[in-house]
Design a protein around this motif. Structure first.
Motif, PDB file in Angstrom:
ATOM      1  N   VAL A 207       0.826  -1.197   0.000  1.00  0.00           N
ATOM      2  CA  VAL A 207       0.000   0.000   0.000  1.00  0.00           C
ATOM      3  C   VAL A 207       0.867   1.256   0.000  1.00  0.00           C
ATOM      4  CG1 VAL A 207      -0.174   0.123   2.529  1.00  0.00           C
ATOM      5  CG2 VAL A 207      -1.991   1.107   1.113  1.00  0.00           C
ATOM      6  N   ASN A 208       0.378   2.292  -0.663  1.00  0.00           N
ATOM      7  CA  ASN A 208       1.016   3.606  -0.644  1.00  0.00           C
ATOM      8  C   ASN A 208       0.534   4.332   0.604  1.00  0.00           C
ATOM      9  OD1 ASN A 208       2.015   6.171  -1.049  1.00  0.00           O
ATOM     10  ND2 ASN A 208       1.281   6.346  -3.165  1.00  0.00           N
ATOM     11  N   THR A 209       1.406   4.514   1.577  1.00  0.00           N
ATOM     12  CA  THR A 209       0.993   5.091   2.852  1.00  0.00           C
ATOM     13  C   THR A 209       0.521   6.531   2.721  1.00  0.00           C
ATOM     14  OG1 THR A 209       3.280   5.733   3.336  1.00  0.00           O
ATOM     15  CG2 THR A 209       2.529   3.583   4.146  1.00  0.00           C
ATOM     16  N   ALA A 210       0.889   7.190   1.616  1.00  0.00           N
ATOM     17  CA  ALA A 210       0.422   8.564   1.401  1.00  0.00           C
ATOM     18  C   ALA A 210      -1.081   8.614   1.193  1.00  0.00           C
ATOM     19  CB  ALA A 210       1.136   9.179   0.201  1.00  0.00           C
ATOM     20  N   HIS A 211      -1.697   7.473   0.881  1.00  0.00           N
ATOM     21  CA  HIS A 211      -3.134   7.437   0.613  1.00  0.00           C
ATOM     22  C   HIS A 211      -3.917   6.687   1.689  1.00  0.00           C
ATOM     23  CE1 HIS A 211      -2.572   9.352  -3.207  1.00  0.00           C
ATOM     24  NE2 HIS A 211      -1.753   8.398  -3.627  1.00  0.00           N
ATOM     25  N   ILE A 212      -3.305   6.513   2.861  1.00  0.00           N
ATOM     26  CA  ILE A 212      -4.030   5.889   3.966  1.00  0.00           C
ATOM     27  C   ILE A 212      -4.893   6.936   4.663  1.00  0.00           C
ATOM     28  CG2 ILE A 212      -3.808   4.803   6.237  1.00  0.00           C
ATOM     29  CD1 ILE A 212      -1.377   3.333   5.253  1.00  0.00           C
ATOM     30  N   ASN A 213      -6.163   6.629   4.801  1.00  0.00           N
ATOM     31  CA  ASN A 213      -7.095   7.516   5.513  1.00  0.00           C
ATOM     32  C   ASN A 213      -7.165   7.162   6.993  1.00  0.00           C
ATOM     33  OD1 ASN A 213      -9.091   9.327   6.213  1.00  0.00           O
ATOM     34  ND2 ASN A 213     -10.751   8.185   5.278  1.00  0.00           N
ATOM     35  N   ASN A 214      -7.379   5.881   7.289  1.00  0.00           N
ATOM     36  CA  ASN A 214      -7.450   5.471   8.690  1.00  0.00           C
ATOM     37  C   ASN A 214      -7.186   3.979   8.816  1.00  0.00           C
ATOM     38  OD1 ASN A 214     -10.176   3.894   8.895  1.00  0.00           O
ATOM     39  ND2 ASN A 214     -10.710   5.780   7.797  1.00  0.00           N
ATOM     40  N   LEU A 215      -6.880   3.580  10.033  1.00  0.00           N
ATOM     41  CA  LEU A 215      -6.667   2.179  10.364  1.00  0.00           C
ATOM     42  C   LEU A 215      -7.623   1.797  11.480  1.00  0.00           C
ATOM     43  CD1 LEU A 215      -3.626   3.504   9.735  1.00  0.00           C
ATOM     44  CD2 LEU A 215      -2.957   1.146  10.107  1.00  0.00           C
ATOM     45  N   GLN A 216      -8.150   0.608  11.379  1.00  0.00           N
ATOM     46  CA  GLN A 216      -9.073   0.117  12.387  1.00  0.00           C
ATOM     47  C   GLN A 216      -8.598  -1.244  12.868  1.00  0.00           C
ATOM     48  OE1 GLN A 216     -13.114  -0.176  11.028  1.00  0.00           O
ATOM     49  NE2 GLN A 216     -13.792  -1.361  12.816  1.00  0.00           N
ATOM     50  N   ARG A 217      -8.528  -1.404  14.189  1.00  0.00           N
ATOM     51  CA  ARG A 217      -8.102  -2.690  14.731  1.00  0.00           C
ATOM     52  C   ARG A 217      -9.098  -3.774  14.333  1.00  0.00           C
ATOM     53  NH1 ARG A 217      -3.835  -2.225  18.005  1.00  0.00           N
ATOM     54  NH2 ARG A 217      -3.379  -0.156  18.854  1.00  0.00           N
ATOM     55  N   TYR A 218      -8.528  -4.951  14.045  1.00  0.00           N
ATOM     56  CA  TYR A 218      -9.337  -6.050  13.545  1.00  0.00           C
ATOM     57  C   TYR A 218      -8.977  -7.299  14.339  1.00  0.00           C
ATOM     58  CZ  TYR A 218     -11.959  -8.471   9.817  1.00  0.00           C
ATOM     59  OH  TYR A 218     -12.890  -9.187   9.104  1.00  0.00           O
ATOM     60  N   PHE A 219      -9.560  -8.408  13.980  1.00  0.00           N
ATOM     61  CA  PHE A 219      -9.353  -9.645  14.724  1.00  0.00           C
ATOM     62  C   PHE A 219      -7.912 -10.143  14.582  1.00  0.00           C
ATOM     63  CE2 PHE A 219     -13.904  -9.718  13.565  1.00  0.00           C
ATOM     64  CZ  PHE A 219     -14.454  -9.759  14.840  1.00  0.00           C
ATOM     65  N   GLY A 220      -7.452 -10.826  15.619  1.00  0.00           N
ATOM     66  CA  GLY A 220      -6.167 -11.514  15.561  1.00  0.00           C
ATOM     67  C   GLY A 220      -4.971 -10.607  15.387  1.00  0.00           C
ATOM     68  N   GLY A 221      -5.040  -9.387  15.882  1.00  0.00           N
ATOM     69  CA  GLY A 221      -3.922  -8.461  15.750  1.00  0.00           C
ATOM     70  C   GLY A 221      -3.804  -7.811  14.385  1.00  0.00           C
ATOM     71  N   LYS A 222      -4.789  -8.001  13.552  1.00  0.00           N
ATOM     72  CA  LYS A 222      -4.777  -7.394  12.219  1.00  0.00           C
ATOM     73  C   LYS A 222      -5.395  -6.005  12.250  1.00  0.00           C
ATOM     74  CE  LYS A 222      -5.200 -11.882   9.866  1.00  0.00           C
ATOM     75  NZ  LYS A 222      -6.003 -12.673   8.886  1.00  0.00           N
ATOM     76  N   PHE A 223      -5.267  -5.293  11.113  1.00  0.00           N
ATOM     77  CA  PHE A 223      -5.891  -3.991  10.937  1.00  0.00           C
ATOM     78  C   PHE A 223      -6.674  -3.972   9.633  1.00  0.00           C
ATOM     79  CE2 PHE A 223      -2.490  -3.018  13.853  1.00  0.00           C
ATOM     80  CZ  PHE A 223      -2.994  -1.997  14.649  1.00  0.00           C
ATOM     81  N   LEU A 224      -7.682  -3.135   9.592  1.00  0.00           N
ATOM     82  CA  LEU A 224      -8.332  -2.773   8.339  1.00  0.00           C
ATOM     83  C   LEU A 224      -7.821  -1.394   7.954  1.00  0.00           C
ATOM     84  CD1 LEU A 224     -12.037  -3.923   8.878  1.00  0.00           C
ATOM     85  CD2 LEU A 224     -10.223  -5.091   7.609  1.00  0.00           C
ATOM     86  N   VAL A 225      -7.292  -1.283   6.741  1.00  0.00           N
ATOM     87  CA  VAL A 225      -6.698  -0.042   6.260  1.00  0.00           C
ATOM     88  C   VAL A 225      -7.618   0.557   5.208  1.00  0.00           C
ATOM     89  CG1 VAL A 225      -4.675   1.026   5.207  1.00  0.00           C
ATOM     90  CG2 VAL A 225      -4.404  -1.009   6.660  1.00  0.00           C
TER      91      VAL A 225
END
Length: 251
Positions: A207-225
Motif C-alpha cells: 500500500v502507498n501510505t500517502a493514501h491511507i485515511n485510517n486504520l481500524q483494529r481487527y481480529f487476531g492483531g490485524k488492521f483494516l486499512v
C-alpha cells in the motif's frame, strides 16, 4: 543448438528471432513463449540447449522460472538492467543482451554460446542460483511504473498509485482513480524496488501510505486499512505485517 525464446513483448520476440535467423549453423529457434509460465512448460518439455530469457514478465518472471528448472540449459538474459546488474551477469559468466538488441552484440553472444557448446558446459551452475539472484537485486528504486494498455504503454506516477495486489499469479496496480492495470512485477520484486512510502501489509498487498485515511483494529492483531482513493478501498493486513505498519505510522 536448439533455442527457446521467452519474452512477453511480441516485438522483442520477433526482432530476436529475426536476428538469430542469421546464425542457422549455430542456433535453431524451436519455440517461443509469451510469458514465464508458458516458457517453463516449454523448457521442461523440449529441454533446449539454450534459452533467451526476459526478466520482468507476468505470471512468472525470469528468476522464478530458473528457480523451478530441474535441468539448466545455457541462459542468455535479454534485459534492461543497469550497469550494476550487468557487472553481476559478467561475474557469474552468464551472458546478457541489453534491449534493444544490437546485431554486433548478438554476434559476441553467439560466439560465447558456440564455445560453451563445444566445451559441453552450460555456463550456469544451478547450485549457485541463490547467490546469483542475490547479486542481481535491483539497485535503484522505481520512480514510475509502466503498464500495457492495449497497444499503448502507460507511465503511472507513483503518487497516483494507491496499492498493489496479487491475485494468484497476477499482480495488479490500483490507481487513486480506481483504475486497475496488470503489471509485470511480482510482489517480492516491488517490495525491493519501491520507495519507503510503500509498505507491504500482507502477503498479497503493498500500500502507498500517502493514501491511507485510517486504520481500524481487527481480529487476531490485524488492521483494516481504509484508503483515500476514489473507491475508498479497505484492505486487511496480514498478522505478520501488522507490526511493520504500526511502526511506520507511529501508532
Amino acid at each position: 543448438m536448439e533455442a527457446i525464446l521467452i519474452d512477453d513483448e511480441p516485438l522483442a520476440l520477433r526482432r530476436l528471432a529475426s536476428l538469430l535467423s542469421h546464425y542457422p549453423a549455430d542456433v535453431q529457434v524451436v519455440a517461443q513463449a509469451a510469458n514465464g509460465a508458458e516458457g517453463l512448460a516449454l523448457v521442461r518439455a523440449m529441454r533446449p540447449d539454450v534459452i533467451f530469457l526476459d526478466i520482468e514478465m507476468p505470471l512468472l518472471n525470469g528468476f522464478e522460472l530458473l528457480a523451478q528448472l530441474e535441468e539448466m540449459p545455457s541462459v542468455i538474459f535479454t534485459t534492461a538492467y543497469d550497469h550494476y546488474a550487468v557487472q553481476a551477469f559478467e561475474q557469474r559468466s552468464i551472458d546478457y543482451l541489453l534491449k534493444p538488441i544490437e546485431p554486433a552484440r548478438l554476434a559476441k553472444t553467439i560466439a560465447r554460446l558456440r564455445q560453451a557448446h563445444q566445451e559441453k558446459t552450460a555456463g550456469f551452475n544451478i547450485n549457485d542460483l541463490g547467490q546469483f539472484l542475490q547479486n542481481l537485486k535491483p539497485t535503484e528504486t522505481l520512480r514510475s511504473l509502466s503498464v500495457k494498455s492495449g497497444d499503448k504503454i502507460l507511465l503511472i506516477a507513483l503518487s497516483d498509485i494507491s496499492y498493489f495486489e496479487s491475485q494468484e499469479r497476477y499482480v495488479f496496480v490500483r490507481t487513486v482513480q480506481g483504475v486497475q492495470h496488470l503489471t509485470n512485477y511480482t510482489i517480492a520484486a516491488l517490495e525491493e524496488k519501491l520507495p519507503d512510502q510503500f509498505v507491504r501489509i500482507s502477503r498479497s498487498c503493498i500500500v502507498n501510505t500517502a493514501h491511507i485515511n485510517n486504520l481500524q483494529r481487527y481480529f487476531g492483531g490485524k488492521f483494516l486499512v481504509t484508503l483515500t482513493d476514489r473507491p475508498a478501498s479497505c484492505l486487511e493486513t496480514g498478522t505478520a505485517y501488522g507490526s511493520n505498519l504500526k511502526r511506520l505510522m507511529e501508532l
